[in-house]
Design a protein around this motif. Sequence first.
Motif, short mmCIF file in Angstrom:
data_model
loop_
_atom_site.label_atom_id
_atom_site.label_comp_id
_atom_site.label_asym_id
_atom_site.label_seq_id
_atom_site.Cartn_x
_atom_site.Cartn_y
_atom_site.Cartn_z
N VAL A 160 0.83 -1.20 0.00
CA VAL A 160 0.00 0.00 0.00
C VAL A 160 0.87 1.26 0.00
O VAL A 160 2.04 1.23 0.38
N SER A 161 0.26 2.37 -0.43
CA SER A 161 1.01 3.62 -0.57
C SER A 161 0.89 4.52 0.64
O SER A 161 1.64 5.49 0.78
N GLY A 162 -0.05 4.22 1.55
CA GLY A 162 -0.28 5.15 2.65
C GLY A 162 -1.00 6.39 2.16
O GLY A 162 -1.44 6.47 1.01
N VAL A 163 -1.10 7.38 3.02
CA VAL A 163 -1.82 8.62 2.68
C VAL A 163 -0.98 9.82 3.08
O VAL A 163 -0.59 9.96 4.24
N LEU A 164 -0.70 10.69 2.12
CA LEU A 164 -0.04 11.97 2.38
C LEU A 164 -0.93 13.06 1.79
O LEU A 164 -0.89 13.35 0.60
N PRO A 165 -1.76 13.71 2.62
CA PRO A 165 -2.73 14.68 2.11
C PRO A 165 -2.07 15.99 1.68
O PRO A 165 -1.00 16.36 2.15
N TRP A 166 -2.76 16.68 0.79
CA TRP A 166 -2.34 18.02 0.36
C TRP A 166 -3.24 19.03 1.07
O TRP A 166 -4.45 18.99 0.92
N HIS A 167 -2.64 19.92 1.85
CA HIS A 167 -3.42 20.88 2.63
C HIS A 167 -3.31 22.29 2.07
O HIS A 167 -2.24 22.72 1.63
N LYS A 168 -4.43 22.98 2.12
CA LYS A 168 -4.42 24.40 1.78
C LYS A 168 -3.83 25.19 2.94
O LYS A 168 -3.81 24.74 4.08
N LYS A 169 -3.39 26.40 2.65
CA LYS A 169 -2.77 27.22 3.68
C LYS A 169 -3.76 27.55 4.80
O LYS A 169 -3.38 27.71 5.96
N SER A 170 -5.04 27.63 4.44
CA SER A 170 -6.07 27.98 5.43
C SER A 170 -6.40 26.82 6.37
O SER A 170 -7.04 27.02 7.41
N MET A 171 -5.95 25.60 6.04
CA MET A 171 -6.28 24.41 6.86
C MET A 171 -5.25 24.26 7.98
O MET A 171 -4.43 23.35 7.99
N LYS A 172 -5.31 25.16 8.94
CA LYS A 172 -4.27 25.22 9.96
C LYS A 172 -4.25 24.00 10.88
O LYS A 172 -3.19 23.51 11.27
N LEU A 173 -5.43 23.52 11.25
CA LEU A 173 -5.47 22.35 12.14
C LEU A 173 -4.89 21.12 11.46
O LEU A 173 -4.11 20.37 12.06
N GLU A 174 -5.24 20.91 10.20
CA GLU A 174 -4.71 19.77 9.46
C GLU A 174 -3.20 19.89 9.29
O GLU A 174 -2.46 18.90 9.40
N ARG A 175 -2.72 21.11 9.04
CA ARG A 175 -1.28 21.33 8.89
C ARG A 175 -0.55 21.12 10.21
O ARG A 175 0.57 20.58 10.24
N ALA A 176 -1.20 21.53 11.32
CA ALA A 176 -0.62 21.31 12.64
C ALA A 176 -0.52 19.82 12.94
O ALA A 176 0.49 19.33 13.46
N ASN A 177 -1.57 19.08 12.59
CA ASN A 177 -1.57 17.63 12.81
C ASN A 177 -0.47 16.94 11.99
O ASN A 177 0.20 16.02 12.46
N LEU A 178 -0.31 17.41 10.74
CA LEU A 178 0.71 16.81 9.89
C LEU A 178 2.11 17.01 10.47
O LEU A 178 2.96 16.12 10.39
N ALA A 179 2.35 18.14 11.08
CA ALA A 179 3.66 18.45 11.64
C ALA A 179 4.05 17.51 12.78
O ALA A 179 5.24 17.32 13.07
N ILE A 180 3.05 16.88 13.41
CA ILE A 180 3.33 15.96 14.52
C ILE A 180 2.93 14.52 14.17
O ILE A 180 2.77 13.67 15.04
N GLY A 181 2.75 14.26 12.87
CA GLY A 181 2.54 12.88 12.42
C GLY A 181 1.12 12.38 12.43
O GLY A 181 0.89 11.17 12.37
N TYR A 182 0.14 13.31 12.46
CA TYR A 182 -1.26 12.93 12.33
C TYR A 182 -1.78 13.40 10.96
O TYR A 182 -1.06 14.08 10.23
N SER A 183 -3.00 13.01 10.64
CA SER A 183 -3.66 13.34 9.36
C SER A 183 -2.90 12.77 8.16
O SER A 183 -3.10 13.21 7.03
N MET A 184 -2.00 11.81 8.40
CA MET A 184 -1.32 11.07 7.34
C MET A 184 -1.19 9.63 7.80
O MET A 184 -1.32 9.33 8.99
N ASN A 185 -0.97 8.74 6.86
CA ASN A 185 -0.80 7.33 7.19
C ASN A 185 0.42 6.78 6.49
O ASN A 185 0.73 7.17 5.36
N ALA A 186 1.11 5.86 7.15
CA ALA A 186 2.30 5.24 6.56
C ALA A 186 2.47 3.84 7.12
O ALA A 186 2.00 3.53 8.22
N THR A 187 3.14 3.00 6.36
CA THR A 187 3.50 1.66 6.84
C THR A 187 4.84 1.71 7.56
O THR A 187 5.59 2.70 7.43
#
Length: 587
Positions: A395-422
């Motif tokens: 599987v490829s996992g999930v690496l989302p593309w966030h808009k600049k206005s999506m601050k919560l999603e960007r904050a989560n990505l910075a600490i390893g949330y809102s994405m998936n990996a093997t």
Amino acid sequence: MKPKINKLYISRWRYTLLASFLLALPVAAIWHIAGLQVLADVDKGYEFLQGKVKQKLVHKESIPAYRGVITDRNGQPLAISSPVIIVSANPNQVDVNHPNFLYLADYLSLNPKSLKKRLSKNSHKIHLRLKKDLEPAKAEKIRALKISGIYMKKAYKRFYPGGELTSQIVGITNSEDKGQEGIELSFNHILAGVPGNKKVLKDRRGSVIKDLGIEKNAKPGRNITLSIDMRLQHKAYTELKEAVIKNNAKSGSVIILDIHSGEVLAMANQPSYNPNNRGRLSSEELIKGARNRAILDIYEPGSTIKPFTVLAALENEKISSEQFIDTNPGYIQIGKKIIRDHRNYGKISLDDLLKKSSNVGAIKLGIDIDPGDMHDLFSRVGFGEVVGIGFPGEVSGVLPWHKKSMKLERANLAIGYSMNATALQVARAYSVLASGGIKKPLTLQKLDSIPKGDRVVNAELVTEVRKMMMGATRSGGTAEDAAIYTYNVAGKTGTSHKNSVGGYEEKRYVSLFAGIVPAENPRLVTVVIINDPKAGQHYGGKVAGPVYANVTERALRVLRVAPKISDNKRAVVINQKVDPSQSEGDI
């Protein structure tokens, strides 16, 4: 006066004609019989009739090809094919009162009464399989019994010497010797070989009377040498199994990579199963045990992502390695969401950000980085794409593309949330850090030469981040239990909340540790994931850290990697009990 009798006279030519016809009949019959049985050049003569008979009685039978051997990098067999004999019977021809019938049942490991009943029940059949994998030695004993109606055919049975240690990597074959899982499936076209064929003479019941010769010899399959080192695989498997049991966890994975070549030296998973005894398992147990979770299961990697957040900030000149980040008052609010550190760290350096695993510090960096630049860096190191290791179902996992206005999603990505990996994707990303910014292809096959790879990150920046990561296993870091005596480790813990349909669960976690060793001149990357521990501890440093230390230390010794201690501030805990409540968190 007597009546006058008229005599019947047959003319000579008629008599001669009749006699000639009667004499010609047996001659014609003899000639026809001779044409059928003796003369070859007569239309529909004996050759024609023999051909018709052969079409019905002479058959082609397949000769199975020997399947290639799968070995570890040192030649230790992981999958081999052993010759076996398929024993069949024509129930109508078997004499159940034969004096050797009891021996027949014994060699087949069957009860004599059950065998008689089975033959009687299937008397309408001309072919009944009695045993599909009899040892050749026992087959010879059965042949010596000279019981009519018993037939044998050579075949191969797959055996897995590695058992449950390598079951998810090697995979299995089905009853037709075709790959169904793992390497057996991925490389079936190489391992399978090409079957041959032979002619056999069968009677009208379909039983083989005589072998008429081989038409085409079987071509054996090619062998495959894996990159796995069974010395390391055994250690990884046993340490992982012990940790999963100790922490009452649902599952777990361990991967060891050779940085120089990109070869996978060990890949262990729990739960597992023994492919040699799979017939005794339920379908649910088989499905769970056969799953190669290191390649197929995806998780939110949590704080193991923070080194890449720091790297993205350095690459985009949002901060320098000498600058500090203000994490006061120990939490940060993004919209309605409040995200906290384990405690208030105040102003901290990037070294301490990774050492203490500060969520606030990482989020401030992540928010400051353009989301396109963040996505680009994460993508370059391999997140969100298939590794391409040649394993079925990867599987490829999930690496989302966030808009600049999506601050919560960007904050989560910075600490390893809102994405998936093997686990494999995390290992590849860390291999980029270990190899000075070079991204190399990973492989499960032993290589003859070292691939060059592609540069995806600046070497100097990667070296800086790697030095920052050394604090995690030192005194006061989140991974003291992951320290390896006489080696410096560049690593990072991760503890992520499990996500379910209703959102994140407060008391269910995934515990991770990813490390590079030796930190100064890397040779190995090891990733440990323990899924859903329920025995009390859940921090990555406490649950996954000890597994990392034990497995990697063994690997360093096996590979004879020279030790080096740069200072005495390392966290080597010997006979020292640490209060879990005083250890740093990394959520």
